[in-house]
Design a protein around this motif. Structure first.
Motif, PDB file in Angstrom:
ATOM      1  N   ASP A 146      12.558 -15.075  -0.599  1.00  0.00           N
ATOM      2  CA  ASP A 146      13.258 -13.946  -0.005  1.00  0.00           C
ATOM      3  C   ASP A 146      12.305 -12.748   0.061  1.00  0.00           C
ATOM      4  N   ALA A 147      11.936 -12.353   1.271  1.00  0.00           N
ATOM      5  CA  ALA A 147      10.978 -11.266   1.443  1.00  0.00           C
ATOM      6  C   ALA A 147      11.637  -9.905   1.572  1.00  0.00           C
ATOM      7  N   SER A 148      12.914  -9.809   1.242  1.00  0.00           N
ATOM      8  CA  SER A 148      13.629  -8.528   1.354  1.00  0.00           C
ATOM      9  C   SER A 148      13.257  -7.613   0.195  1.00  0.00           C
ATOM     10  N   GLY A 155       8.113   0.982  -7.092  1.00  0.00           N
ATOM     11  CA  GLY A 155       6.930   1.533  -7.743  1.00  0.00           C
ATOM     12  C   GLY A 155       6.154   2.345  -6.732  1.00  0.00           C
ATOM     13  N   ALA A 156       4.860   2.489  -6.939  1.00  0.00           N
ATOM     14  CA  ALA A 156       4.032   3.196  -5.973  1.00  0.00           C
ATOM     15  C   ALA A 156       4.102   2.477  -4.627  1.00  0.00           C
ATOM     16  N   GLY A 157       4.499   3.202  -3.583  1.00  0.00           N
ATOM     17  CA  GLY A 157       4.617   2.594  -2.269  1.00  0.00           C
ATOM     18  C   GLY A 157       6.024   2.200  -1.906  1.00  0.00           C
ATOM     19  N   GLY A 158       6.992   2.412  -2.790  1.00  0.00           N
ATOM     20  CA  GLY A 158       8.376   2.106  -2.478  1.00  0.00           C
ATOM     21  C   GLY A 158       8.888   0.863  -3.159  1.00  0.00           C
ATOM     22  N   ALA A 159       9.883   0.223  -2.554  1.00  0.00           N
ATOM     23  CA  ALA A 159      10.486  -0.982  -3.115  1.00  0.00           C
ATOM     24  C   ALA A 159       9.812  -2.220  -2.546  1.00  0.00           C
ATOM     25  N   TYR A 160       9.755  -3.268  -3.363  1.00  0.00           N
ATOM     26  CA  TYR A 160       9.047  -4.487  -2.987  1.00  0.00           C
ATOM     27  C   TYR A 160       9.955  -5.706  -3.158  1.00  0.00           C
ATOM     28  N   PRO A 161       9.647  -6.796  -2.448  1.00  0.00           N
ATOM     29  CA  PRO A 161      10.336  -8.071  -2.727  1.00  0.00           C
ATOM     30  C   PRO A 161       9.918  -8.599  -4.092  1.00  0.00           C
ATOM     31  N   ASP A 162      10.666  -9.567  -4.576  1.00  0.00           N
ATOM     32  CA  ASP A 162      10.300 -10.197  -5.839  1.00  0.00           C
ATOM     33  C   ASP A 162       9.131 -11.154  -5.613  1.00  0.00           C
ATOM     34  N   LYS A 163       8.644 -11.744  -6.700  1.00  0.00           N
ATOM     35  CA  LYS A 163       7.553 -12.712  -6.640  1.00  0.00           C
ATOM     36  C   LYS A 163       8.023 -14.045  -7.209  1.00  0.00           C
ATOM     37  N   ALA A 164       7.224 -15.067  -6.972  1.00  0.00           N
ATOM     38  CA  ALA A 164       7.389 -16.342  -7.672  1.00  0.00           C
ATOM     39  C   ALA A 164       6.494 -16.303  -8.909  1.00  0.00           C
ATOM     40  N   PHE A 165       6.945 -16.949  -9.973  1.00  0.00           N
ATOM     41  CA  PHE A 165       6.206 -16.981 -11.243  1.00  0.00           C
ATOM     42  C   PHE A 165       6.081 -18.447 -11.649  1.00  0.00           C
ATOM     43  N   GLU A 166       5.053 -19.096 -11.128  1.00  0.00           N
ATOM     44  CA  GLU A 166       4.894 -20.539 -11.308  1.00  0.00           C
ATOM     45  C   GLU A 166       3.611 -20.804 -12.090  1.00  0.00           C
TER      46      GLU A 166
END
Length: 235
Positions: A146-148, A155-166
């Motif tokens: 999900d790239a929303s 943080g710096a630069g605004g809001a970000y999508p989540d990441k995968a943690f694999e």
């Protein structure tokens, strides 16, 4: 940016012990230097502990491990991020050269350096002496499906999508400390909590401490935790 900016930055010895039983590898934050960590190193160092600090190269005129927020898409921080992880590896190799095994190496840092140290430990999961992230959290291994942008990941630069943690490997009970202010302007609480879950699932013995207020700084309680961890490793 087309080259690794950290290749020639080197590793500094902040505290030197004869035949150390433990080595603490500390990574500095954005805009700082390896030697700026000397007061922290002196505050936590115990007898028989050496402290090493890798130095970041200069990016956009500033010493930093990667140019954008740790929340940003991974590609936005390359090739600096891969180079930063390699710089931590060089510091770890220097620690091993002092005669200690990985179970006597503590990986730590502040702010951007805390994110880097935590990410290195997760990507090289094994029994470390400890992992200490002071105002930092995991960076992640890939973009999430999900790239929303998520408002809670701001943080710096605004809001970000989540990441995968694999991650592969097993932290095998490694003591992991995650400390952060409740309203840290750079480290969203949601990412800190996700990091605690990921590192626990990876086999870490995770201690998460959230401090009231919005100060992006090392606090006395964190210093005390690192001292006690280093004392434990001396036993």
């Amino acid at each position: 940016m087309t080259a690794d900016p950290h290749t020639d930055a080197g590793v500094h010895t902040l505290v030197s012990a004869d035949s150390p039983h433990t080595v603490l590898v500390l990574c500095h934050g954005r805009g700082a230097t390896a030697t700026s960590l000397e007061p922290l190193a002196q505050a936590v160092a115990r007898p028989g502990v050496s402290v090493l600090a890798p130095q970041a190269g200069t990016i956009q005129g500033v010493p930093q491990w990667y140019p954008n927020s740790f929340l940003a898409p991974l590609a936005d921080n390359e090739p600096a991020l891969s180079g930063a992880l390699a710089a931590v590896e060089r510091a770890v190799e220097d620690a091993r050269a002092l005669g200690v095994g990985d179970a006597q190496i503590v990986l730590g840092g502040f702010s951007q350096g805390a994110c880097l140290a935590a990410e290195y430990a997760a990507r090289h999961a094994r029994r470390w002496g400890g992992v200490v992230a002071l105002s930092g959290a995991l960076i992640g291994t890939a973009e999430a499906d999900d790239a929303s942008p998520r408002p809670e990941l701001a943080g710096a630069g605004g809001a970000y999508p989540d990441k995968a943690f694999e991650y592969d490997g097993d932290l095998a009970g490694t003591s992991v400390f995650l400390g952060c202010a409740e309203r840290d302007p750079h480290i969203p609480l949601a990412r800190l909590e996700r990091s605690a879950t990921v590192l626990t699932d990876l086999g870490g013995d995770v201690t998460k401490r959230v401090y009231p207020g919005g100060t992006h700084a090392v606090v006395d309680d964190e210093v005390q935790f690192v001292r006690e961890l280093l004392d434990y490793l001396a036993c």
